[in-house]
Design a protein around this motif. Structure first.
Motif, PDB file in Angstrom:
ATOM      1  N   PRO A  44       0.814  -1.226   0.000  1.00 17.10           N
ATOM      2  CA  PRO A  44       0.000   0.000   0.000  1.00 17.10           C
ATOM      3  C   PRO A  44       0.851   1.282   0.000  1.00 17.10           C
ATOM      4  CG  PRO A  44      -0.911  -1.567   1.555  1.00 17.10           C
ATOM      5  CD  PRO A  44       0.401  -2.139   1.086  1.00 17.10           C
ATOM      6  N   CYS A  62      -7.157   4.926 -10.835  1.00 16.53           N
ATOM      7  CA  CYS A  62      -7.512   3.747 -10.027  1.00 16.53           C
ATOM      8  C   CYS A  62      -7.100   3.935  -8.566  1.00 16.53           C
ATOM      9  CB  CYS A  62      -6.855   2.492 -10.601  1.00 16.53           C
ATOM     10  SG  CYS A  62      -7.471   2.024 -12.216  1.00 16.53           S
ATOM     11  N   ALA A  63      -5.913   4.455  -8.333  1.00 16.20           N
ATOM     12  CA  ALA A  63      -5.463   4.676  -6.958  1.00 16.20           C
ATOM     13  C   ALA A  63      -6.286   5.780  -6.306  1.00 16.20           C
ATOM     14  CB  ALA A  63      -3.983   5.034  -6.939  1.00 16.20           C
ATOM     15  N   ARG A 116      -9.315   4.189  -4.990  1.00 17.33           N
ATOM     16  CA  ARG A 116      -8.949   3.440  -3.782  1.00 17.33           C
ATOM     17  C   ARG A 116      -8.830   4.378  -2.582  1.00 17.33           C
ATOM     18  NH1 ARG A 116      -4.037   2.463  -1.157  1.00 17.33           N
ATOM     19  NH2 ARG A 116      -4.129   0.602   0.124  1.00 17.33           N
ATOM     20  N   SER A 152      -7.463  -6.153   3.463  1.00 22.48           N
ATOM     21  CA  SER A 152      -8.162  -5.517   2.341  1.00 22.48           C
ATOM     22  C   SER A 152      -7.344  -4.365   1.744  1.00 22.48           C
ATOM     23  CB  SER A 152      -9.543  -5.033   2.779  1.00 22.48           C
ATOM     24  OG  SER A 152      -9.435  -4.103   3.819  1.00 22.48           O
ATOM     25  N   SER A 210      -6.560  -4.331  -2.131  1.00 22.70           N
ATOM     26  CA  SER A 210      -6.923  -3.204  -2.999  1.00 22.70           C
ATOM     27  C   SER A 210      -5.686  -2.619  -3.690  1.00 22.70           C
ATOM     28  CB  SER A 210      -7.664  -2.130  -2.207  1.00 22.70           C
ATOM     29  OG  SER A 210      -6.836  -1.552  -1.232  1.00 22.70           O
ATOM     30  N   SER A 211      -4.541  -2.685  -3.026  1.00 17.77           N
ATOM     31  CA  SER A 211      -3.300  -2.226  -3.671  1.00 17.77           C
ATOM     32  C   SER A 211      -2.949  -3.117  -4.851  1.00 17.77           C
ATOM     33  CB  SER A 211      -2.156  -2.226  -2.663  1.00 17.77           C
ATOM     34  OG  SER A 211      -2.404  -1.324  -1.644  1.00 17.77           O
ATOM     35  N   VAL A 265      -5.321  -2.343  -7.716  1.00 20.75           N
ATOM     36  CA  VAL A 265      -4.965  -1.091  -8.399  1.00 20.75           C
ATOM     37  C   VAL A 265      -3.817  -1.323  -9.371  1.00 20.75           C
ATOM     38  CG1 VAL A 265      -3.881   1.167  -8.031  1.00 20.75           C
ATOM     39  CG2 VAL A 265      -5.858   0.506  -6.684  1.00 20.75           C
TER      40      VAL A 265
END
Length: 129
Positions: free
Chosen positions: A24, A87-88, A91, A105, A109-110, A113
């Motif tokens: 992340p 995309c980031a 997030r 999570s 999610s990283s 992305v």
């Protein structure tokens, strides 16, 4: 009264190559780098936009600039920067809403992305060229 001052031995320099950044954090740094890259390349993009709309002669200039392999590589990098930043950004908006803030999570999610931005770059890059 005299007090002995005890000082910790601290390193004189920060060894950046020894720091292991979590995924992340890596995505966060790439988000900042991609935003800065997009901002710094804005004059080039505006130049291309101007050349593409001005006149038939300026459109020929645009086509000759974009036909250069180095320019294509630069535009592909800008495409990735835009897609990654987008995309980031989604997030980070979800993180601001306290969605996906736990460790598992956040790592997932990283990964999403990175995979989505690279996949979209490949798909759109192939379609464009």
């Amino acid at each position: 009264m005299s007090e002995a001052i005890v000082r910790k031995q601290r390193p004189k320099f920060l060894a950046l190559h020894e720091i292991r950044l979590p995924l992340p954090g890596f995505v966060s740094i790439l988000h900042r780098v991609s935003g800065a890259g997009l901002f710094l390349m804005l004059p080039f993009l505006l130049f291309l936009f101007d050349r593409s709309l001005g006149s038939p002669e300026s459109f020929e200039t645009y086509k000759s600039v974009v036909a250069n392999p180095l320019a294509k590589l630069l535009l592909l990098g800008l495409l990735w920067a835009y897609l990654h930043h987008f995309c980031a950004g989604i997030r980070f908006l979800l993180l601001d809403l306290n969605k996906g803030t736990d460790l598992k999570s956040a790592r997932n999610s990283s990964r999403i992305v990175l995979v989505v931005s690279i996949a979209l770059t490949i798909i759109i890059g192939v379609k464009l060229w």
